[in-house]
Design a protein around this motif. Structure first.
Motif, PDB file in Angstrom:
ATOM      1  N   ASN A   1       0.828  -1.192   0.000  1.00 52.07           N
ATOM      2  CA  ASN A   1       0.000   0.000   0.000  1.00 52.07           C
ATOM      3  C   ASN A   1       0.869   1.251   0.000  1.00 52.07           C
ATOM      4  O   ASN A   1       1.520   1.570   0.989  1.00 52.07           O
ATOM      5  N   THR A   2       0.878   1.976  -1.111  1.00 47.73           N
ATOM      6  CA  THR A   2       1.617   3.240  -1.204  1.00 47.73           C
ATOM      7  C   THR A   2       0.681   4.422  -1.414  1.00 47.73           C
ATOM      8  O   THR A   2       1.134   5.527  -1.705  1.00 47.73           O
ATOM      9  N   LEU A   3      -0.625   4.191  -1.275  1.00 50.16           N
ATOM     10  CA  LEU A   3      -1.595   5.271  -1.479  1.00 50.16           C
ATOM     11  C   LEU A   3      -1.598   6.210  -0.278  1.00 50.16           C
ATOM     12  O   LEU A   3      -1.495   5.766   0.874  1.00 50.16           O
ATOM     13  N   PRO A   4      -1.735   7.519  -0.513  1.00 51.69           N
ATOM     14  CA  PRO A   4      -1.760   8.465   0.602  1.00 51.69           C
ATOM     15  C   PRO A   4      -3.072   8.380   1.356  1.00 51.69           C
ATOM     16  O   PRO A   4      -4.111   8.084   0.796  1.00 51.69           O
ATOM     17  N   SER A   5      -3.013   8.633   2.661  1.00 56.92           N
ATOM     18  CA  SER A   5      -4.225   8.688   3.468  1.00 56.92           C
ATOM     19  C   SER A   5      -4.795  10.093   3.408  1.00 56.92           C
ATOM     20  O   SER A   5      -4.309  10.954   2.683  1.00 56.92           O
ATOM     21  N   GLY A   6      -5.816  10.367   4.202  1.00 55.94           N
ATOM     22  CA  GLY A   6      -6.472  11.664   4.138  1.00 55.94           C
ATOM     23  C   GLY A   6      -5.562  12.826   4.461  1.00 55.94           C
ATOM     24  O   GLY A   6      -5.782  13.944   3.994  1.00 55.94           O
ATOM     25  N   ASP A   7      -4.508  12.584   5.292  1.00 50.94           N
ATOM     26  CA  ASP A   7      -3.620  13.687   5.635  1.00 50.94           C
ATOM     27  C   ASP A   7      -2.403  13.729   4.722  1.00 50.94           C
ATOM     28  O   ASP A   7      -1.409  14.383   5.035  1.00 50.94           O
ATOM     29  N   HIS A   8      -2.484  12.976   3.578  1.00 53.81           N
ATOM     30  CA  HIS A   8      -1.439  12.995   2.559  1.00 53.81           C
ATOM     31  C   HIS A   8      -0.136  12.369   3.032  1.00 53.81           C
ATOM     32  O   HIS A   8       0.935  12.694   2.539  1.00 53.81           O
ATOM     33  N   THR A   9      -0.244  11.478   3.993  1.00 55.74           N
ATOM     34  CA  THR A   9       0.927  10.713   4.410  1.00 55.74           C
ATOM     35  C   THR A   9       0.706   9.274   4.015  1.00 55.74           C
ATOM     36  O   THR A   9      -0.428   8.816   3.883  1.00 55.74           O
ATOM     37  N   PRO A  10       1.781   8.506   3.813  1.00 60.22           N
ATOM     38  CA  PRO A  10       1.626   7.129   3.357  1.00 60.22           C
ATOM     39  C   PRO A  10       0.800   6.308   4.333  1.00 60.22           C
ATOM     40  O   PRO A  10       0.983   6.403   5.551  1.00 60.22           O
ATOM     41  N   GLY A  11      -0.111   5.520   3.796  1.00 64.13           N
ATOM     42  CA  GLY A  11      -0.894   4.622   4.626  1.00 64.13           C
ATOM     43  C   GLY A  11      -0.062   3.433   5.050  1.00 64.13           C
ATOM     44  O   GLY A  11       1.005   3.176   4.502  1.00 64.13           O
ATOM     45  N   PRO A  12      -0.493   2.691   6.067  1.00 61.71           N
ATOM     46  CA  PRO A  12       0.271   1.531   6.525  1.00 61.71           C
ATOM     47  C   PRO A  12       0.329   0.455   5.460  1.00 61.71           C
ATOM     48  O   PRO A  12      -0.636   0.217   4.757  1.00 61.71           O
ATOM     49  N   THR A  13       1.467  -0.163   5.349  1.00 63.44           N
ATOM     50  CA  THR A  13       1.637  -1.239   4.390  1.00 63.44           C
ATOM     51  C   THR A  13       1.218  -2.557   5.031  1.00 63.44           C
ATOM     52  O   THR A  13       1.716  -2.931   6.088  1.00 63.44           O
ATOM     53  N   ARG A  14       0.305  -3.253   4.400  1.00 63.08           N
ATOM     54  CA  ARG A  14      -0.128  -4.566   4.883  1.00 63.08           C
ATOM     55  C   ARG A  14       0.169  -5.565   3.786  1.00 63.08           C
ATOM     56  O   ARG A  14      -0.189  -5.346   2.633  1.00 63.08           O
ATOM     57  N   THR A  15       0.811  -6.652   4.146  1.00 61.24           N
ATOM     58  CA  THR A  15       1.229  -7.607   3.135  1.00 61.24           C
ATOM     59  C   THR A  15       0.925  -9.018   3.574  1.00 61.24           C
ATOM     60  O   THR A  15       0.485  -9.274   4.692  1.00 61.24           O
ATOM     61  N   ALA A  16       1.218  -9.952   2.679  1.00 55.46           N
ATOM     62  CA  ALA A  16       0.942 -11.364   2.947  1.00 55.46           C
ATOM     63  C   ALA A  16       2.066 -12.033   3.697  1.00 55.46           C
ATOM     64  O   ALA A  16       2.124 -13.250   3.765  1.00 55.46           O
ATOM     65  N   VAL A  17       2.983 -11.282   4.292  1.00 50.84           N
ATOM     66  CA  VAL A  17       4.124 -11.906   4.947  1.00 50.84           C
ATOM     67  C   VAL A  17       4.256 -11.488   6.400  1.00 50.84           C
ATOM     68  O   VAL A  17       5.313 -11.627   6.997  1.00 50.84           O
ATOM     69  N   ALA A  18       3.213 -10.945   6.990  1.00 52.54           N
ATOM     70  CA  ALA A  18       3.282 -10.572   8.386  1.00 52.54           C
ATOM     71  C   ALA A  18       3.424 -11.814   9.254  1.00 52.54           C
ATOM     72  O   ALA A  18       2.805 -12.838   9.008  1.00 52.54           O
ATOM     73  N   ASN A  19       4.246 -11.723  10.314  1.00 54.88           N
ATOM     74  CA  ASN A  19       4.508 -12.883  11.163  1.00 54.88           C
ATOM     75  C   ASN A  19       3.700 -12.879  12.450  1.00 54.88           C
ATOM     76  O   ASN A  19       3.650 -13.877  13.150  1.00 54.88           O
ATOM     77  N   ALA A  20       3.122 -11.732  12.811  1.00 56.14           N
ATOM     78  CA  ALA A  20       2.441 -11.632  14.087  1.00 56.14           C
ATOM     79  C   ALA A  20       1.292 -12.632  14.166  1.00 56.14           C
ATOM     80  O   ALA A  20       0.517 -12.778  13.229  1.00 56.14           O
ATOM     81  N   GLU A  21       1.173 -13.296  15.310  1.00 64.23           N
ATOM     82  CA  GLU A  21       0.070 -14.230  15.518  1.00 64.23           C
ATOM     83  C   GLU A  21      -1.219 -13.434  15.696  1.00 64.23           C
ATOM     84  O   GLU A  21      -1.279 -12.456  16.442  1.00 64.23           O
ATOM     85  N   LEU A  22      -2.266 -13.813  15.026  1.00 70.28           N
ATOM     86  CA  LEU A  22      -3.534 -13.103  15.063  1.00 70.28           C
ATOM     87  C   LEU A  22      -4.533 -13.880  15.907  1.00 70.28           C
ATOM     88  O   LEU A  22      -4.380 -15.085  16.133  1.00 70.28           O
TER      89      LEU A  22
END
Length: 253
Positions: free
Chosen positions: A144-165
């Motif tokens: 995710n490289t799209l800007p958020s409402g305040d024109h800052t980069p939004g958080p990148t979420r990917t298929a490789v996160a390791n955190a247990e959900l």
């Protein structure tokens, strides 16, 4: 549960860039991802030529591309040291140029930014990131490289996160994947498409749906025969000399 990438060797990571700030976010993400695996990092920039190669202006474009290649190589080395590689390609079709470059370099994971994929129209018509995800033979991660409402980069979420959900979220993601598999190839394809959209779905769903890219149960032989004979209107033996009952391996629908 870890993503299926954790169980395979990731030796070569490629990322596309147009040297814009949004593309640079994807490049930095790919650099961190490659470092995590100790993988080589290939940074590729595709420039669309504006003039025929045989003309003086075309020659000038090639000269500028060569200079850009040197600059991009320096940038890749700053990011990944000796693991950094770079290439500037002149091609009228950026998406397929990236796909060909990934195949030529035997890339394991291809990273692209999702700039231009925000709208439904762009998603359906197939822009550069979407076309890459549909045509590449390696794993594709769209960050995710799209800007958020305040024109800052939004958080990148990917298929490789390791955190247990939380278990309930995992179970829901598993049920969705299983349901798409049960519904058949068309729905499995939908799951494949959704697995490349971390800007639309939470990470646990991306992880599960990414398994549909290379781990889809084959359609039973009896179902294939039944559908074929229904469509043909005659027994399959009247049309085909033989049918191999063994499913193809590594075939992306």
């Amino acid at each position: 549960m870890q993503n299926h990438l954790e169980n395979v060797a990731v030796k070569r990571v490629m990322v596309g860039t147009d040297r814009s700030e949004t593309a640079e976010q994807a490049v930095r993400w790919a650099a961190a991802f490659a470092e995590r695996y100790g993988a080589e990092l290939f940074v590729v920039q595709v420039i669309q030529p504006q003039n025929p190669a045989s003309t003086e202006f075309g020659a000038a474009e090639r000269t500028r591309a060569a200079a850009a290649n040197d600059e991009l190589t320096s940038h890749a080395r700053q990011l990944a040291g000796e693991r950094g590689r770079a290439s500037v390609v002149l091609d009228a079709d950026p998406a397929m140029a990236m796909v060909r470059a990934a195949e030529q370099e035997a890339i394991d994971v291809l990273v692209v930014g999702n700039s231009g994929m925000a709208g439904r129209k762009e998603f359906l018509l197939g822009n550069v990131p979407n076309r890459i995800s549909h045509n590449a033979r390696c794993t594709v991660i769209i960050v995710n490289t799209l800007p958020s409402g305040d024109h800052t980069p939004g958080p990148t979420r990917t298929a490789v996160a390791n955190a247990e959900l939380p278990p309930i979220e995992r179970r829901q993601a598993k049920r969705l994947r299983a349901a798409l598999e049960e519904l058949g190839p068309t729905f499995s394809k939908l799951g494949q498409i959704l697995s490349t959209r971390p800007d639309l779905l939470p990470a646990e769903y991306i992880e599960e749906l990414a398994m549909l890219q290379d781990n889809v149960p084959p359609m039973p032989e009896r179902d294939v025969v039944r559908v074929s004979e229904h469509e043909l209107g005659v027994p399959w033996e009247d049309v085909f000399e033989s049918v191999d009952p063994s499913p193809l391996e590594h075939f992306h629908i």
